[in-house]
Design an enzyme around this catalytic site. Structure first.
Site, PDB file in Angstrom:
ATOM      1  N   CYS A 236     -10.266  -4.691  -0.132  1.00  0.00           N
ATOM      2  CA  CYS A 236     -11.371  -3.714  -0.126  1.00  0.00           C
ATOM      3  C   CYS A 236     -12.224  -3.900  -1.384  1.00  0.00           C
ATOM      4  O   CYS A 236     -11.852  -4.608  -2.332  1.00  0.00           O
ATOM      5  CB  CYS A 236     -10.817  -2.298  -0.038  1.00  0.00           C
ATOM      6  SG  CYS A 236     -10.212  -1.640  -1.606  1.00  0.00           S
TER       7      CYS A 236
ATOM      8  N   CYS B 172      -3.990   0.656  -2.681  1.00  0.00           N
ATOM      9  CA  CYS B 172      -3.869  -0.579  -1.898  1.00  0.00           C
ATOM     10  C   CYS B 172      -2.775  -1.487  -2.470  1.00  0.00           C
ATOM     11  O   CYS B 172      -2.438  -1.407  -3.660  1.00  0.00           O
ATOM     12  CB  CYS B 172      -5.181  -1.357  -1.923  1.00  0.00           C
ATOM     13  SG  CYS B 172      -6.517  -0.595  -1.008  1.00  0.00           S
TER      14      CYS B 172
ATOM     15  N   ASN C 213       0.845  -1.198   0.000  1.00  0.00           N
ATOM     16  CA  ASN C 213       0.000   0.000   0.000  1.00  0.00           C
ATOM     17  C   ASN C 213       0.880   1.247   0.000  1.00  0.00           C
ATOM     18  O   ASN C 213       1.967   1.271   0.598  1.00  0.00           O
ATOM     19  CB  ASN C 213      -1.012   0.001   1.149  1.00  0.00           C
ATOM     20  CG  ASN C 213      -0.414  -0.200   2.520  1.00  0.00           C
ATOM     21  OD1 ASN C 213       0.606  -0.863   2.684  1.00  0.00           O
ATOM     22  ND2 ASN C 213      -1.048   0.370   3.521  1.00  0.00           N
ATOM     23  N   ILE C 214       0.386   2.260  -0.694  1.00  0.00           N
ATOM     24  CA  ILE C 214       1.117   3.524  -0.845  1.00  0.00           C
ATOM     25  C   ILE C 214       0.143   4.647  -0.504  1.00  0.00           C
ATOM     26  O   ILE C 214      -0.775   4.922  -1.273  1.00  0.00           O
ATOM     27  CB  ILE C 214       1.650   3.683  -2.292  1.00  0.00           C
ATOM     28  CG1 ILE C 214       2.519   2.475  -2.689  1.00  0.00           C
ATOM     29  CG2 ILE C 214       2.430   4.989  -2.424  1.00  0.00           C
ATOM     30  CD1 ILE C 214       2.845   2.387  -4.179  1.00  0.00           C
ATOM     31  N   GLU C 215       0.333   5.233   0.679  1.00  0.00           N
ATOM     32  CA  GLU C 215      -0.612   6.256   1.142  1.00  0.00           C
ATOM     33  C   GLU C 215      -0.203   7.640   0.649  1.00  0.00           C
ATOM     34  O   GLU C 215       0.854   7.820   0.034  1.00  0.00           O
ATOM     35  CB  GLU C 215      -0.711   6.193   2.672  1.00  0.00           C
ATOM     36  CG  GLU C 215      -1.294   4.863   3.114  1.00  0.00           C
ATOM     37  CD  GLU C 215      -1.603   4.774   4.597  1.00  0.00           C
ATOM     38  OE1 GLU C 215      -1.131   5.620   5.376  1.00  0.00           O
ATOM     39  OE2 GLU C 215      -2.325   3.828   4.973  1.00  0.00           O
TER      40      GLU C 215
ATOM     41  N   CYS D 134     -10.550  -2.992  -4.753  1.00  0.00           N
ATOM     42  CA  CYS D 134      -9.609  -4.017  -5.234  1.00  0.00           C
ATOM     43  C   CYS D 134     -10.358  -5.239  -5.772  1.00  0.00           C
ATOM     44  O   CYS D 134      -9.931  -5.842  -6.761  1.00  0.00           O
ATOM     45  CB  CYS D 134      -8.650  -4.414  -4.119  1.00  0.00           C
ATOM     46  SG  CYS D 134      -7.457  -3.109  -3.750  1.00  0.00           S
TER      47      CYS D 134
ATOM     48  N   GLU E 224      -2.949  -4.619  -3.209  1.00  0.00           N
ATOM     49  CA  GLU E 224      -3.457  -5.489  -4.276  1.00  0.00           C
ATOM     50  C   GLU E 224      -3.443  -4.778  -5.617  1.00  0.00           C
ATOM     51  O   GLU E 224      -3.034  -5.329  -6.645  1.00  0.00           O
ATOM     52  CB  GLU E 224      -4.900  -5.936  -3.978  1.00  0.00           C
ATOM     53  CG  GLU E 224      -5.067  -6.701  -2.687  1.00  0.00           C
ATOM     54  CD  GLU E 224      -5.355  -5.810  -1.482  1.00  0.00           C
ATOM     55  OE1 GLU E 224      -4.723  -4.738  -1.350  1.00  0.00           O
ATOM     56  OE2 GLU E 224      -6.199  -6.202  -0.673  1.00  0.00           O
TER      57      GLU E 224
HETATM   58  N1  THU Z   1      -5.267  -1.481   2.401  1.00  0.00           N
HETATM   59  C1  THU Z   1      -4.693  -2.278   1.470  1.00  0.00           C
HETATM   60  O1  THU Z   1      -3.606  -1.987   0.963  1.00  0.00           O
HETATM   61  N2  THU Z   1      -5.344  -3.394   1.086  1.00  0.00           N
HETATM   62  C2  THU Z   1      -6.473  -3.866   1.693  1.00  0.00           C
HETATM   63  O2  THU Z   1      -6.957  -4.918   1.321  1.00  0.00           O
HETATM   64  C3  THU Z   1      -7.100  -3.094   2.768  1.00  0.00           C
HETATM   65  C4  THU Z   1      -6.567  -1.736   2.986  1.00  0.00           C
HETATM   66  C5  THU Z   1      -4.523  -0.288   2.855  1.00  0.00           C
HETATM   67  C6  THU Z   1      -5.064   1.030   2.425  1.00  0.00           C
HETATM   68  C7  THU Z   1      -4.520   1.939   3.510  1.00  0.00           C
HETATM   69  O3  THU Z   1      -3.202   2.318   3.152  1.00  0.00           O
HETATM   70  C8  THU Z   1      -4.452   1.060   4.741  1.00  0.00           C
HETATM   71  O4  THU Z   1      -4.509  -0.275   4.269  1.00  0.00           O
HETATM   72  C9  THU Z   1      -5.573   1.312   5.734  1.00  0.00           C
HETATM   73  O5  THU Z   1      -6.800   1.268   5.106  1.00  0.00           O
END
Ligand code: THU
Length: 140
Positions: A94, A57, A46-48, A97, A59
């Site tokens: 999510c 996300c 994940n890259i915020e 995804c 995925e």
């Molecule tokens: N996130 C994912 O990368 N994949 C998931 O299946 C659920 C959520 C990440 C998004 C965000 O950076 C962090 O988890 C919290 O939601």
């Protein structure tokens, strides 16, 4: 490679990928390892983002890396995640995804492996996690 070995390889790769997570806001690290039908593995984290909504996300990072390299056919994805990178529970994909998976995967055969460690994991089809999903076939 048999499917137990493939699962083991995907779990290791997803855990490695999780270490690259950029999650300074949620502190929730996620890693994904996506296997093509030919057996090649693409990883993602994940890259915020400070503006929050551009966050990607793990995925989708894996899918977009693979698709941008020309891949179109996928067998399975493994997902791991946890607060501060500590794996205590399953991390399910999510809804966004799941929709991206629906674009490129056969929902009845594509496998989604949710793992906590090498021994604790469960496997679903995309159809199980995304029943009645809308996909390319709906536009035919
Ligand atoms: N996130 C994912 O990368 N994949 C998931 O299946 C659920 C959520 C990440 C998004 C965000 O950076 C962090 O988890 C919290 O939601």
């Amino acid at each position: 490679m048999d499917s137990a070995l493939q699962t083991a390889a995907l779990i290791v790769q997803a855990m490695q990928a999780m270490k690259q997570a950029y999650a300074p806001y949620s502190h929730f690290s996620v890693g994904a390892a996506l296997m093509t039908t030919e057996g090649k593995i693409y990883c993602g984290c994940n890259i915020e983002n400070a503006a929050y909504t551009p966050t990607n996300c793990a995925e989708r990072t894996a899918f977009f890396k693979a698709v941008s390299e020309g891949e179109r056919s996928f067998r399975a994805i493994c997902i791991v995640g946890g607060k501060d990178g500590i794996l205590t529970d399953y991390t399910a994909p999510c809804g966004v995804c799941r929709q991206v998976m629906m674009e490129f995967c056969n929902p009845d055969t594509f496998r989604i492996i949710l793992a906590v460690d090498q021994k604790q994991y469960k496997t679903f089809t995309l159809r199980e996690l995304f029943p009645l999903g809308f996909g390319p076939d709906n536009l035919l």
